[in-house]
Structure formats: structure tokens, C-alpha cells
Design a protein around this motif. Structure first.
Motif, PDB file in Angstrom:
ATOM      1  N   ASN B 535       0.904  -1.222   0.079  1.00 17.01           N
ATOM      2  CA  ASN B 535      -0.110   0.130   0.089  1.00 17.01           C
ATOM      3  C   ASN B 535       0.922   1.402   0.109  1.00 17.01           C
ATOM      4  N   PRO B 538       3.549   1.472  -4.082  1.00 18.26           N
ATOM      5  CA  PRO B 538       2.936   0.591  -5.176  1.00 18.26           C
ATOM      6  C   PRO B 538       4.217   0.266  -5.813  1.00 18.26           C
ATOM      7  N   LYS B 541       5.481  -3.419  -5.480  1.00 14.56           N
ATOM      8  CA  LYS B 541       4.310  -4.266  -5.203  1.00 14.56           C
ATOM      9  C   LYS B 541       4.560  -5.682  -5.893  1.00 14.56           C
ATOM     10  N   SER B 572      -3.556  -8.272  -2.373  1.00 15.58           N
ATOM     11  CA  SER B 572      -2.869  -7.621  -3.212  1.00 15.58           C
ATOM     12  C   SER B 572      -3.100  -7.585  -4.776  1.00 15.58           C
ATOM     13  N   SER B 576      -8.718  -2.983  -5.223  1.00 14.39           N
ATOM     14  CA  SER B 576      -8.532  -1.740  -5.930  1.00 14.39           C
ATOM     15  C   SER B 576      -7.382  -1.093  -4.948  1.00 14.39           C
ATOM     16  N   THR B 577      -6.804  -0.018  -5.441  1.00 16.12           N
ATOM     17  CA  THR B 577      -5.826   0.901  -4.443  1.00 16.12           C
ATOM     18  C   THR B 577      -6.695   1.408  -3.544  1.00 16.12           C
ATOM     19  N   ASP B 578      -7.943   1.990  -3.633  1.00 14.33           N
ATOM     20  CA  ASP B 578      -8.849   2.272  -2.593  1.00 14.33           C
ATOM     21  C   ASP B 578      -9.014   1.520  -1.568  1.00 14.33           C
TER      22      ASP B 578
END
Lengths: 154, 950
Positions: B535, B538, B541, B572, B576-578
Motif C-alpha cells: 500500500n 506501489p 508491489k 494485493s 483496488s488501490t482504494d
């Protein structure tokens, strides 16, 4: 005072006096642990140590260790002198007391202790008064005491 | 008299001699001829002697009780002694004993009364209190009672009051007891003072008048010439025992209100302090001990009153002198007594002036118990002005400190560093130093605490991240540092990521370089750090996903690590990123609370010792916690995954369980914070409750997951290798119990499914599944069970088992059911293992070794050397080997410490003879296990199974 133990340098228990109710198992465990702890200490170390939530006060006289467990608020130095006064009483009664006197006249050692300390508290600090009580009792007795010749503990 | 000479040279000879003597005494007691008093006394005395030598005595009590009613003093005396030493309070004989005592108390013979009172005081049981608690006060205050009887009565009552305070009624006698303080006989005063002190502690109002009497008594003693008190003077010190007791009694009360009494007491205390400065009247240690005993008790009273600054400072100076005394005992007591002085506002500064002496004591005292006192005193005298020095000295000492007190010093340093931290960079440095110097002694509480503080103080977060990053550079760092480092970088690594020397990838590589050296809980924590990195950074990742995806993670034998790897990888990939940002948000501030370290220290030291100190300290210094306001109040509400957040599209499946069992091994942080609901943090590293989220395993999303989701609760599985009954599995919904029996190659297993909820389980379908391999060697028949299991109900299923040939794997028990609208699916290994088909075989040593040699082909032997996982207890080991199914062969191995076993594995097709040998090495805490059977696979499997047991 919660209890008093007398034991030899070999770890043999010579006298035990408990002023708090404990099971036999617990007494044995405490004795084993304490004898070990005290015997492991070096001569110049201080006479007091913390053990569980009690304070242990001990002193060695010749081959015998005198060991008392007192509570947090009790006075260590005066306990050390309780031990000494008891040794003096034994010495005066037996006439230079040795370990064998305490082994074979154990009942006398207990009677003297009861006159001096009762319920864990000092009852009578006068040497004369304590011995007077014991000797009065001896007068009522048919057999006189028998002394051993051994190395005096004081 | 009645001397029993024991001349045995060895323990055995002594026991033999004693058993003979005991048999003799027993026969005398049982004999037809009634014993006369003298013989009875003689034998009871011998029994006592034997008991005091350390042997158990289980008879003779009745004879001893008989002696009590003798008219001869010596017989009575021995009877009482036996009762005092050997009768425990719940004996049935107590009624008889009480009767005898009653007679003696009424005899008006002071010697007999004395014996009876001593006996009550020595036994002190509740039954005795019931019988005599009303009687003894009368004896105590009666005008015609002899002094010596009064003394015994006072202490006897004291003992009964200690055992059964409810049975000792207060009454008119109390005021008369108080007046015993005026008695002419100092022995009576001594005994009475003890009694009054104990009673006054519980009933201060009732005994208030004792204060002025005690003060005047004390005053008369301390001003008397050393010869005035005759035999009550001890080595030139007048009545030291009585003085100490009177000073103790006064500590039950605040300073006297009456100015005259108060003035007189102050005079007494000053006199005692003055005498300490006088030259000694004797060189004997008894003189100085007695004198100082009174002095220390006087200082205790001064500290207790805490009202006369002048006396407090004098007391402190006196103790300061003792700090450098050549008697170890005095140095010890001075350190101890100064600890309490340090907490008085009047003397705190005076105590602080001795800091150098105390630090020196820490370095030079040869006795660890004295050094311990010095540590305590440094802790007590610490405040903002000297905290840096004291903490530095303690850290210094820690490097060489005795192992027995290291943990306590670590706790104390951690508390002081937190409490007196002026800037938190110093605090962080101190704790990291602690871990570096004494990592093994840094308990969980300490490193939890540093994390709590760093999370709650945003001004220190950047510094903490930088410092742990640097500390982690060390080639060998303690695992506790990895934990702190992992946690802090996971939260605040972004604060230092701007520096190219600590870029995200470098941070990650640094942590991951420690990964393989760490224990499972630490690795689990690091995995959480990695997902937090996903998180935060990124850009790395894919690197992290690669690590999570590697076989060593996804197929890790440890179920916790495996589950984390699977779930984090999945998270992961699909989130989504949110969602990631919500789930992996920074930890919200912890609720302010008492330091868990303080709680631990209190636990270690017992209550009281720490509390007083702390309360006073709290007033003096503004507590750092008090000033740390939670930075975002609603953070926890936002971050707690609520059912409606629908995190992974799983319906009501909270990813973090709100109440993980505190005992679960992996819950690193949840334990500390578990009593606070708001501590449910975004994916706290402790969210490890395998079974609490069964939905995860059965949901569509996860069922695509290639990894094996069987609950491989290895520990539980292994528990069943050596036993047949017990609980196999348990979560919030369901409990599975097992009962099984095996005979030769056949067995039967009863499985009990218990519904722990109050709601019905629907479509309840347990299935036993064997892999293809297993199917050919194990024949299992199950009967279906009722598909509905009512709330609170239990259903039973029988499995019939036939072992066709030897096998390796275990069958899987899969259970599916609907609970409250959600579909539950779980699998556990069924503990049917090869050793269940063991039949023990007894054989002689010769036979054993002959067969052992026959099986010497290297393929027949499998050996495993492993570390003991449990305490190495021979009896438990024996039980386990027998539970394993083989015979335990005694006196076969020439080394009696080793264990050997033999048995035959029965299968339908063949029988396989097995020999085993287990060699414990207590020193190394290791075992060597050797299995020899005629079949390699069997040796292998049995060795695997048995190795897990020790």
C-alpha cells in the motif's frame, strides 16, 4: 515471623517451627528451596534476602544455619538478634550447645523456643525468665538432661 | 531420655533401621498389654524424633492425645509437643485435644495453663479458635493471672486472631488489654504490644488510646540508662525488642494530635537519632544490630508520618552514612529504607544527593541482593532531573548484570525512559539500546509499548523509522529489533523513503534479509509489513508479490504463515488501490492507558511496592501519556471493517475478527490491546484466527485459489497420535470430538459434532475423503448423519476402519453446512495414523538385540535427531511410547535413560515388526529416535509421527 528453620551445613533439617498454616507438602517444598538458596550463599554476603514475598534473615553458627522468614514490614536486624538470643538460650541451657544437643534433646530445643517465641512473636526477651520457666519444668521431671560433648556452636 | 541412636552409615541403612523401629512401636501400641504412661511417652517421643529426621509418621496420634490427660508433667509436655508438630488443623482428633486443653486451662496450674496456651498458639486452627477465642481474653485480663500465663495468653489470642479474626470478639477486655502497656513486667508489655499492634491494624478506633501509652513507654525506655532495665537490656541497648514493637504499633496511626504526646514522640525519635552518632558502648555486633534495629524502626515511623521535614532529612543523612558502612547488612538496609524516603516530598531531594554512592554500589557490591536494592533505589530516586544519568547507568550495568535481575532492570529502564522522556528521540534510542544489550530479556510488553508510543506521537515517527532502519543494518540484530523494525517501517517507512539510501526497495530487502532467521511469529509480522508496503510503495508491489508467491511462503508448513501469504497475495491482486488504502491504513492511535510494562513490573514485584511509588510519581511529573491526545478520534470507526463495507465481496465476512482468542500463538499485538474495541485496527498483524473466517475458504473468490485450504491444524492432529480421545477441532460455531478404538488391523471411530451456537445448522454434511493412494490402503465406511443439527445439540457419526496396507497420509474430514444464511465449509485431517494398528510385543533384552541386528539394512533404519519441544520428563515419555502403541521394554537398553519399544503393525495384507529406540540428551535438550522395521516406508512414517511427540 512466619517460620523458623534450623539446618546443618549438609542441608539436614534440625528444627522447624511454622507460625502460619501450611500443608506438609508446601512445608517440604519451602524447606528444600530455602536450604538450597541459603547454603549457596557465600560467607560475606548479607544476612537478608528477598524470597517470594517474604524476607529471609539467616545466620550461621558453626555447622548450623538459623533461618527465619519474616514479613515485609518486619525488622530484619531485630530478627537477627532473635536468632542470637535463641542461640544464647540454648547455650546457657545446655552449656556450650552443639548440634548433637539439638538433635538428641530436640524436645528441649522446642520448649525453649516456645517460651521465647510464641505465634511468631517474641514472648519473653529476658534470658533469666525464659530459663527459669524451663528449669521449673525440669524440676518436675524425673530424668535430668544429658549433655553431649561436641563442638560448641558459639 | 529416649535417645534413639541412629548410627546408619548410609541412607538405606537409616531407612531400614527406622522401618524396624516403626514396626516395633506399632506393635507396642497395638499390643494387648496396656502401656504405662512412661512407655507411651517414650514411644511417642521416638515417633517425633523419626518425624523430625524427615520421615513420614502416620500413627501415634491417639497415644499422644492420651498423654495430654496425664497428670505427669513430662508426659503431658511430650503429648503437647507431638500435637503441635504433627497434628494438622483438620484432624478428627481435634475434639479430644480441645477437651484436654480445656481441662488444663481450668486447672489454675500455671505450668499446665502455659502448655495448653502454647499448644493453641502452635496449632491455631479454626476449631480451636471456636473453642477458646472467648475464653482466652478473660485469662489475659484477669487480675490474678500469673505474668507468664498473661504473656502466653496475649500471643495465643494474636495467633487465633490471625487465623480467624471473625471469631475473636472485641469487647470490654480491649481497653484493659491496652493498659497492659503500662504493666510493670516488661515481658508482659512485649507480648501485649504485639497483640495490640495486630488488633489496631484492623480496628484503629478501638485501640486509639494505645498511642499515648506507647509513646510514654517508649520515652521511658529510650531515656533509661543502659542498666536500668536489668535483664531486658541487651548488649547495652535497653529493651530493643519492645522498642521496635512500640515503634511498629505507632505506625498504625497518624502523628499524634495531642501536642504534648507529639512533642514527646519527636523527642524520642531525636534521641534515637542522636544515639546513632554516639560512640558504641560495645564492639559486639549484637550491640550495633540491636541499636540499629531500633534506629531503622524509628526511621520507618518518621517516613510513615511524613510530616517532620527536619526528622526526614536527618533520617536520610543517617542512612547516607550507612550506605558506605563496612557492614553489608547495613548497606542493604540503608538502600532499602532510602527507597521509601525517596517517595517523600520532604526528603526526595536529600535522597538524590546520594546518587553517586548508589551508582557506585551498583558497580562494586559483591552481593547480588545488595545490587538489586541499589537498582530499586535508583528507580525510586529517578525524576526528570536525573533520568538521563540513571537510565544510562542502568543500561551500563545491564551489560554485566546478573541474569536473575535482568528482566526487572529492563522493565525499569523502559518505564523510566518513557516517564521522563523530554524528547522522544531519547526514548526511542533508549529502548533500541535495551534490545541491543539485553534483547532476550525484553519482554513483549516492552516492545509493544514502544510501538504504542511511536504510533501515538507523530513527532517521533520519522525519527523512529530512521533509527530502526539504521539499527537493522547491523549484521546480527536481535529478533525483537526485527519485530519493532518491521512494525515501524510497515507503518512509517514512507517517512524515510525519500532518501535514496532508504528507498522502498532497500527497506524491503533489508527486512527480508532477516526473514529467514526469525521465528514464526516474527515472520508472520513481517508478512503483514510486506502487505503494508504494497500500500505504501506501489512501485515494489510486484517484488513483494513474487516473495509472497514463492513456494516457501505459499506452501509453508506453518498454517499461519501459509494463510497470511495466501490472503495477502490475494488481497494485493484483486483489491483496488482504494480498498488497499482502507484496509492497510495506518494504525489509529492506541487508547491511552496504564503502561502494560508497569503492570508487568507490578506483577513481578507484587502489588504495593510499585503502586505507592507510582502514585507519588504521578503527582510530581506530568505523565507523558496524559499529554498524548489521540490524533484522530474517529480513525477507528472509519477503519473498522463494517459488514457493509463488503471488502472482498464476501458478504458479512469481516477480515479482521474482532475478538481473536488471546491465547492464539500468532496474535502478537492483539493480546495487549484486546480489551479495547477500538483496537480493531486495519489488518492488525494478529488477525490470525484461522477458523473464525470460514467464509473466506468457501467463498467463490477464494475457492479459485490453488493453495490447499485444509485446516492443517498439525498440533491437534499430532496430539492424537498417542491418544484416541479428545477434541479435534473447535471454532466459534462447531466443536468436533473423537473417540476411537483399534484392534489389530481394524478400528472404529466415533465423531461427535457439537453445535455451539443457538441456531440450527442446515444441510450438515460431513464427508471423509481419502486420496487415491490412501483409498487402496485404508478402507473407510461412514454412515450419513442427520442434515439438521439443532442449536446446542450434538450428533454422532461412526467410521469403520480397515487397514489394508501401510499408508502415509491421513484422510480428510470435510464438513459443509449452512449457518444463518452463510455457507460454511471446513476441512480437518482425521487422525487415523499407521501406528494405530500397532500391537505391543514384549521381548527380552537378548531377543531385542538379536532382532535389532537382523534389521541392520540401511533401508530398514530411519533415524531422526531433533530438539525437545516439551519438558523432558521420563514418565511422560514412557506414557507417550505406550500411547503410540508399542510395548515399552524395561531393562533392555544398557543405558537406563534410553527408551526402547517393540511392536507389530497389523495390516490386512501383512504384519510388520517394528523396533524403536529413543535416546534423550538432557544437556542438549535433544532426542535421537531410531526406527527399524522390515519396510522402509513404515520406518519412515513411524519415525515422522513419533518425532512430533517429544
Amino acid at each position: 515471623m512466619q517460620f523458623m528453620l534450623l539446618f546443618s551445613r549438609q542441608g539436614k533439617l534440625r528444627l522447624q517451627k511454622w507460625y502460619v498454616p501450611l500443608s506438609d507438602k508446601e512445608k517440604k517444598k519451602i524447606t528444600r528451596e530455602l536450604v538450597q538458596t541459603v547454603l549457596a550463599r557465600k560467607p560475606k554476603m548479607c544476612s537478608f534476602l528477598e524470597w517470594r514475598d517474604l524476607k529471609i534473615v539467616y545466620k550461621r553458627y558453626a555447622s548450623l544455619y538459623f533461618c527465619c522468614a519474616i514479613e515485609d514490614q518486619d525488622n530484619e536486624l531485630i530478627t537477627l538478634e532473635i536468632i542470637h538470643r535463641y542461640v544464647e538460650l540454648l547455650d546457657k541451657y545446655f552449656g556450650s550447645v552443639c548440634e548433637l544437643d539439638i538433635i538428641f534433646n530436640f524436645e528441649k530445643a522446642y520448649f525453649i523456643l516456645d517460651e521465647f517465641l510464641l505465634g511468631g512473636e517474641v514472648q519473653e526477651t529476658s534470658k533469666k525468665n525464659v530459663l527459669k520457666a524451663i528449669e521449673q519444668a525440669d524440676l518436675l521431671q524425673e530424668v535430668s538432661k544429658f549433655n553431649f560433648s561436641g563442638q560448641s556452636i558459639i | 531420655m529416649c535417645v534413639l541412636l541412629i548410627s546408619g552409615k548410609s541412607k538405606e541403612a537409616e531407612i531400614k533401621r527406622i522401618n524396624k523401629e516403626l514396626a516395633n512401636i506399632r506393635s507396642k501400641f497395638k499390643g494387648d498389654k496396656a502401656l504405662d504412661g512412661y512407655s507411651k511417652k517414650k514411644y511417642v517421643c521416638k515417633l517425633l524424633f523419626i518425624f523430625l529426621l524427615g520421615h513420614d509418621i502416620d500413627f501415634g496420634h491417639m497415644e499422644a492425645v492420651n498423654l495430654l490427660s496425664s497428670n505427669r508433667y513430662t508426659e503431658k509436655q511430650i503429648g503437647y509437643l507431638f500435637i503441635s508438630v504433627l497434628v494438622n488443623s483438620n484432624s478428627e482428633l481435634i475434639r479430644l485435644i480441645n477437651n484436654a486443653i480445656k481441662n488444663d486451662l481450668a486447672s489454675r496450674n500455671p505450668t499446665f495453663m502455659g502448655l495448653a496456651l502454647h499448644c493453641i498458639a502452635n496449632v491455631g486452627s479454626r476449631e480451636m479458635a471456636e473453642a477458646f477465642a472467648g475464653e482466652i481474653p478473660k485469662i489475659l485480663v484477669a487480675g490474678d493471672t500469673m505474668d507468664s500465663v498473661k504473656q502466653s495468653a496475649a500471643l495465643c489470642l494474636l495467633r487465633l486472631y490471625r487465623t480467624s479474626p471473625d471469631l475473636v470478639p472485641m469487647g470490654d477486655w480491649t481497653s484493659r488489654v491496652v493498659h497492659l502497656l503500662n504493666d510493670q513486667h516488661l515481658g508482659v508489655v512485649t507480648a501485649a504490644t504485639s497483640l495490640i499492634t495486630t488488633l489496631a491494624q484492623k480496628n484503629p478506633e478501638e485501640f486509639k488510646t494505645s498511642v499515648s501509652l506507647a509513646v510514654s513507654r517508649l520515652s521511658r525506655i529510650v531515656t533509661s540508662a543502659s542498666t536500668d532495665l536489668q535483664d531486658y537490656t541487651y548488649y547495652f541497648v535497653p529493651a530493643p525488642w519492645l522498642s521496635v514493637k512500640l515503634l511498629r504499633l505507632l505506625q498504625c496511626y497518624p502523628p499524634p494530635e495531642d501536642p504534648a504526646v507529639r512533642g514527646r514522640l519527636t523527642e524520642c525519635l531525636e534521641t534515637i537519632l542522636n544515639k546513632a552518632q554516639e560512640p558504641p558502648k560495645s564492639k559486639k555486633v549484637q550491640h550495633s544490630n540491636a541499636k540499629n534495629a531500633v534506629l531503622f524502626e524509628a526511621i520507618s515511623l518518621i517516613i510513615h508520618h511524613d510530616s517532620e521535614p527536619n526528622l526526614l532529612v536527618r533520617a536520610c543523612n543517617q542512612l547516607g552514612q550507612f550506605l558506605q558502612h563496612r557492614e553489608t547488612n547495613l548497606r542493604y538496609l540503608a538502600l532499602e529504607s532510602m527507597c521509601t524516603l525517596a517517595s517523600s516530598e520532604f526528603s526526595h531531594e536529600a535522597v538524590k544527593t546520594h546518587i553517586e554512592t548508589v551508582i557506585n554500589a551498583l558497580k562494586t557490591e559483591r552481593d547480588v541482593s545488595v545490587r538489586q536494592r541499589a537498582v530499586d533505589l535508583l528507580y525510586a530516586m529517578c525524576d526528570r532531573s536525573n533520568a538521563q544519568q540513571i537510565v544510562a547507568e542502568m543500561l551500563n550495568y545491564l551489560e554485566t548484570a546478573d541474569y536473575s535481575i535482568r528482566e526487572e532492570i529492563v522493565l525499569k529502564v523502559a518505564i523510566l525512559a518513557e516517564k521522563y522522556a523530554v524528547d522522544y528521540t531519547w526514548y526511542v534510542d533508549t529502548i533500541l539500546n535495551l534490545i541491543r544489550i539485553a534483547g532476550d530479556y525484553v519482554s513483549e510488553e516492552v516492545w509493544y509499548r514502544v510501538i504504542q508510543i511511536v504510533i501515538n506521537r507523530d513527532d517521533v515517527q520519522g525519527y523512529a523509522a530512521k533509527t530502526v532502519f539504521e539499527a537493522l543494518q547491523a549484521p546480527a540484530c536481535h529478533e525483537n529489533l526485527v519485530k519493532v523494525g518491521g512494525y515501524i517501517l510497515g507503518e512509517f517507512g514512507n517517512l524515510i523513503a525519500g532518501d535514496p539510501r532508504s528507498s522502498p526497495l532497500i527497506q524491503f530487502n533489508l527486512l527480508h534479509s532477516k526473514f529467514h532467521l526469525c521465528s514464526v511469529p516474527t515472520r508472520a509480522l513481517l508478512l503483514s509489513t510486506y502487505i503494508k508496503f504494497v500500500n505504501l510503495f506501489p512501485e515494489i508491489k510486484t517484488t513483494i508479490q513474487d516473495v509472497l508467491r514463492s513456494d516457501s511462503q505459499l506452501k509453508n508448513a506453518d498454517v499461519e504463515l501459509q494463510q497470511r501469504a495466501v490472503e495477502y497475495l490475494r488481497l494485493s491482486t484483486i483489491a483496488s488501490t482504494d480498498i488497499l488504502a482502507t484496509v492497510l491504513e495506518e494504525m489509529p492511535p492506541f487508547p491511552e492507558r496504564e503502561s502494560s510494562i508497569l503492570a508487568k513490573l507490578k506483577k513481578k514485584k507484587g502489588p504495593g511496592t510499585v503502586t505507592d511509588l507510582e502514585e507519588i510519581k504521578k503527582e510530581r511529573s506530568s505523565d507523558m501519556n496524559g499529554s498524548a491526545e489521540p490524533t484522530s478520534v474517529n480513525a477507528s470507526a472509519v477503519s473498522t471493517p463494517s459488514p457493509s463495507a463488503d471488502l472482498l465481496g464476501l458478504g458479512a465476512a469481516p477480515l479482521t475478527n474482532s475478538a481473536p482468542p488471546p491465547s492464539s500463538s500468532g496474535s502478537l499485538l492483539v493480546d495487549v490491546f484486546s480489551d479495547s474495541a477500538s483496537a480493531v485496527a486495519p489488518l492488525a498483524p494478529g488477525s490470525d484466527d484461522n477458523f473464525a473466517s470460514p467464509d473466506l475458504a468457501s467463498s467463490e473468490v477464494v475457492s479459485e485459489e490453488p493453495a490447499d485450504t485444509v485446516h492443517d491444524a498439525d498440533e491437534l492432529f499430532h496430539k492424537f497420535v498417542c491418544k484416541n480421545n479428545g477434541v479435534l477441532f473447535e471454532n466459534q460455531l462447531l466443536q468436533i470430538g473423537l473417540k476411537s478404538e483399534f484392534r489389530q488391523n481394524l478400528g472404529r471411530m466415533f465423531i461427535f459434532y457439537g453445535n455451539k451456537t443457538s441456531t440450527q445448522f442446515l444441510n450438515f454434511t460431513p464427508t471423509v475423503i481419502c486420496s487415491d493412494d490412501l483409498q487402496s490402503s485404508l478402507n473407510l465406511q461412514t454412515k450419513p448423519v442427520d442434515p439438521t443439527v439443532d442449536g446446542g445439540a450434538q450428533v454422532q457419526q461412526v467410521v469403520n476402519i480397515e487397514c489394508v496396507s501401510d499408508f502415509m497420509e491421513a484422510p480428510i474430514l470435510n464438513i459443509q453446512f449452512r449457518y444463518g444464511g452463510t455457507f460454511q465449509n471446513l476441512s480437518v485431517k482425521l487422525p487415523i495414523t499407521l501406528n494405530k494398528f500397532f500391537q505391543p510385543t514384549e521381548m527380552s533384552s537378548q531377543d531385542f538385540f538379536q532382532r535389532w541386528k537382523q534389521l541392520s539394512n540401511p533401508k530398514q533404519e530411519v533415524q531422526n535427531i531433533f530438539k525437545a519441544k516439551h519438558p523432558m520428563d521420563a514418565e511422560i515419555t514412557k506414557a507417550k511410547i505406550i500411547g503410540f502403541g508399542s510395548a515399552l521394554l524395561e531393562e533392555v537398553d544398557p543405558n537406563p535413560a534410553n527408551f526402547v519399544g517393540a511392536g507389530i503393525i497389523h495390516t490386512k495384507t501383512t504384519q510388520i515388526g517394528c523396533l524403536l529406540r529413543l535416546e534423550p540428551n538432557l544437556q542438549a535438550q535433544m532426542y535421537r529416535l531410531t526406527l527399524r522395521t522390515s519396510k522402509e516406508a513404515v520406518s519412515q512414517r513411524l519415525c515422522e509421527l513419533l518425532s512430533e511427540q517429544f
